[in-house]
Motif scaffolding. Structure first.
Motif, PDB file in Angstrom:
ATOM      1  N   GLN A  55       2.749   4.688  -1.750  1.00 57.49           N
ATOM      2  CA  GLN A  55       2.328   5.812  -2.577  1.00 57.49           C
ATOM      3  C   GLN A  55       3.256   5.896  -3.797  1.00 57.49           C
ATOM      4  O   GLN A  55       4.466   5.774  -3.665  1.00 57.49           O
ATOM      5  CB  GLN A  55       2.383   7.111  -1.785  1.00 57.49           C
ATOM      6  N   ASN A  74       0.821  -1.225   0.000  1.00 56.58           N
ATOM      7  CA  ASN A  74       0.000   0.000   0.000  1.00 56.58           C
ATOM      8  C   ASN A  74       0.849   1.267   0.000  1.00 56.58           C
ATOM      9  O   ASN A  74       0.558   2.241   0.704  1.00 56.58           O
ATOM     10  CB  ASN A  74      -0.946   0.032   1.209  1.00 56.58           C
ATOM     11  N   GLN A 114      -2.169   7.051  -3.718  1.00 59.57           N
ATOM     12  CA  GLN A 114      -2.055   6.097  -2.630  1.00 59.57           C
ATOM     13  C   GLN A 114      -2.602   4.753  -3.085  1.00 59.57           C
ATOM     14  O   GLN A 114      -3.770   4.626  -3.439  1.00 59.57           O
ATOM     15  CB  GLN A 114      -2.823   6.586  -1.394  1.00 59.57           C
TER      16      GLN A 114
END
Length: 359
Positions: free
Chosen positions: A267, A265, A280
């Motif tokens: 960015q 997860n 994101q």
């Protein structure tokens, strides 16, 4: 411009004693050759104007004594115009066409990137234009009237073979085969054009133009160094290496991303028409829609969306460290006794064991 009757006959290629019927026939023949709707040459408008002016001059003179020598047959149009076509209308139409053709727009192509088309830009156009000579209206000569001195009015010059024997005829260069005396224009040297001159103009391209769009720039709004006419600009938008444009303004981008960063997860930076945008990641999603970051739906309109589709990329072969880390990570997904911690995995494993026992 008043040609004078003698010059008017000469402009139509006729002798001063030509009949009314011959005048009309000459007008029809020349008009079919030089009318701007049929002839795209630079001097067509000026030539058509002179033809109409010559016919008008002869008509105002009443065709002289020749009008009685060759009258129209009963029932024919009696308006002293060829084929019933009003000469005033012809002159007006020719002048209108002349004005339009003198302002005939320059056609240019402008290539730009998708980013430039999306947000608008300023393009600098440079080129050269060649104006017609104002002295001779582009004809390159002035009709003098009377027969050409070189060919005697025949429009042809006899040719001779190497041994001096007759070998046919060739077109007279002095009168271009017309047989009418003419004088080369001193202002342009007989070419009918001025020296080419350069121009430069800054054109603001509005945001949202598409490939193939036609933009119009009014010549009177351009500064002195610009072209002496309107400009028609054909837009060419180059294909993009990353983006695909839909009709509704949606820009689609398929983007490879590190598989481990997607799982974690992280960015990442996503390219858009206005630069990079932070995104994101979420391991349960592969598609993301960036509102208002796409292409304008219509010219000068609001922008559509930017659709990003991720393609997680994993190493084809894991390094030793990566393998160790993955083994450790896999071990953390099981509880005591090796039972999976996730409800979905536990249910699946129990179903498999029950299925196996039933075999």
């Amino acid at each position: 411009m008043d040609l004078g009757t003698e010059n008017a006959f000469a402009e139509l290629g006729l002798a001063p004693d030509a009949t009314e019927r011959e005048v009309k026939a000459a007008w029809r023949r020349l008009a079919s050759q030089w009318h701007p709707d049929r002839n795209d040459s630079a001097g067509a408008v000026a030539k058509m104007q002179r033809i109409n002016q010559a016919f008008e001059e002869i008509r105002r003179a009443g065709f002289g004594a020749r009008a009685n020598a060759d009258v129209d047959t009963p029932g024919a149009p009696d308006n002293n115009t060829p084929d019933g076509f009003d000469a005033d209308q012809a002159t007006t139409a020719s002048r209108a066409a002349g004005t339009e053709r003198q302002r005939r727009p320059l056609h240019r192509k402008v290539r730009m990137t998708l980013e430039e088309a999306a947000v608008g830009c300023i393009k600098v156009l440079r080129g050269k234009v060649t104006d017609i000579c104002a002295t001779c209206a582009g004809a390159g000569h002035r009709v003098m009237g009377g027969n050409c001195a070189r060919c005697g009015g025949s429009g042809a010059i006899p040719k001779r073979s190497f041994f001096g024997w007759p070998a046919g005829v060739t077109e007279c260069e002095a009168c271009l085969g017309g047989g009418i005396a003419r004088q080369p224009c001193a202002a342009c040297g007989g070419v009918g054009k001025k020296e080419p001159r350069g121009y430069k103009m800054n054109v603001r391209i509005p945001h949202g133009v598409r490939d193939g769009d036609l933009l119009h720039v009014d010549g009177w709004r351009v500064r002195a160094e610009g072209p002496p006419a309107d400009v028609e600009i054909r837009v060419e938008v180059s294909e993009h290496a990353f983006f695909k444009l839909d009709d509704d303004g949606t820009i689609r981008c398929e983007m490879p991303v590190d598989g481990f960063a997607w799982i974690a997860n992280r960015q990442v930076k996503v390219p858009t028409v206005t630069g990079f945008q932070a995104l994101q990641l979420s391991r349960d999603r592969l598609s993301y829609r960036l509102k208002g970051q796409g292409f304008p739906v219509q010219c000068r309109g609001t922008r559509g969306d930017h659709l990003v589709t991720l393609a997680p990329i994993f190493p084809q072969q894991l390094s030793t460290d990566q393998q160790i880390l993955l083994d450790q990570l896999s071990a953390t997904s099981s509880g005591a006794g090796g039972e999976a911690l996730d409800d979905r995995l536990r249910a699946w494993n129990r179903g498999l064991r029950a299925w196996e026992r039933g075999l």
